[in-house]
Design an enzyme around this catalytic site. Sequence first.
Site, PDB file in Angstrom:
ATOM      1  N   GLU A 185     -13.842   1.797  12.891  1.00  0.00           N
ATOM      2  CA  GLU A 185     -14.353   1.173  13.457  1.00  0.00           C
ATOM      3  C   GLU A 185     -13.064   0.907  14.887  1.00  0.00           C
ATOM      4  OE1 GLU A 185     -13.069  -2.084  14.000  1.00  0.00           O
ATOM      5  OE2 GLU A 185     -12.479  -2.181  11.098  1.00  0.00           O
ATOM      6  N   GLU A 328     -10.043   0.838  11.853  1.00  0.00           N
ATOM      7  CA  GLU A 328     -10.431   2.499  11.416  1.00  0.00           C
ATOM      8  C   GLU A 328     -10.957   2.942  11.139  1.00  0.00           C
ATOM      9  OE1 GLU A 328      -6.475   3.469  13.441  1.00  0.00           O
ATOM     10  OE2 GLU A 328      -6.233   1.808  14.831  1.00  0.00           O
TER      11      GLU A 328
END
Length: 361
Positions: A185, A328
Site C-alpha cells: 500500500e 509498499e
Amino acid sequence: MSNPLQTVQQLVQAIRPADAEVMQQARARQAQLTKPAGSLGLLEDISVRLAGVFGTPQPHPRGVAVIVAAGDHGVTAEGVSAYPPEVTPAMVANFLAETPWGSGGAAVNAIARTVGARVYVADAGVNADLPAHPRLVAASIRRGTRNLRVEAALTPEETEAAVLAGAALARQAIHDGADLLVPGEMGIGNTTPASAISARMLGLDVAAVTGRGTGVDDVTLARKREVISDALKRQGSAAADPLGVLADLGGLEIAFMLGVMLEAAAQRRAIVLDGFVEGSAALIGVALAPALGDYLFAAGECAEIGHAAQLAHLGLTPMFRLGLRLGEGTGGVLAAPLLLSAAATLREMQTFAEASVPEGN
C-alpha cells in the site's frame, strides 16, 4: 483466467481451509529429511503450511507478485501525518518511473527487482488526477475517503467495489504466474485508519495500537490518538460486522488489499503479509473468512506499535524483525525468497533412505 466472483460474500464462500491431510504427509516427510529434526527451524513449519496451501506434500511455488494499492484519506485534514497528502500521487509516479536500474524508483521496486518479483501498481483512490500509464491499474472508486473522525470513511457500496477491484488485480497476477502474492500500500495517513480498525477488531485501547506512522512527533501522536478515539466514539460500526468496520474506519487501499487476500486464498495461493496497514486488512479478512488465516504468512514484525497484537490475533509468527515501517509491501517481498526456499527444502532435499545416509538415534 478464472471467472470473477461478483460479490465479497461469494469470495468469502470460495475460501476453503488448507489441506490438513497433505500437511500431515509433509510433516512426515520433513521428519525423514537428511538433517537433525527441527534444524531448519521456522522454515520447516512454513514448508508444511505451504504444502497445505498448494495441496501437495512437495510444493513448488514460483512467481512472486507485489500489488501496491494507493489511496488517500480524508482524515489527513486533522494533521495526523508528518507528510502532506500530495506525497501519495508523487509516490505513485515514483513506482512507475523509468530509472537506470529499470521500472520504478521506490524501495519496493528496488527490492522486487533484486528478488525477481513483479510489481503491480493500482490507483485505488488517490485524490489527484493521475496521468494514464501502461503499468498503472486505474481502479479508483472515489478520490480518497471521507474524514473518519466525523463520519464513515466509505459507504458499503464503495467498500465492496474496492474489495472486488483488488480481487480482480489479484486474479490477473495469478493468471500472469504468481503463486506468492504480497499486498502492499501507499497512502499518506493510512496508519490512522489501520489503527482505528485494529482497535475495534481487537478490542484494544487506542494507545496500544496507534504509533508514529511516518515518524510524527509527540504532539502529532497525541492528536492522532485523539482523532481515532473520536472516530471510535461515533459507534459507527461493530466488530461483529467486519465489512461495516472497514467502511466506517478504513481506506480504499485497505479494502483493495483485502480483495487481493480473499482472491488469493480462494485460488489457493500464498499471501505474504508485510506490515501494520496490511495487518488491518487481514484482521477484517479472517473475521469474514477464518480459513483465510491458513494462507497468510507473516513477513516480519514491523516497528509500528500494534503490529505484534495483530500477528498474535492472527496466530502468525514473523520471519524477521528488521525495524521496517515503510509499507509498499517491502517486507513481504523480502520474505518471498524465504518461503520459496522453505518449499524447496521439502521438495528437493532427500530423505535418509533416499540418500542412503544413516539416521541418528
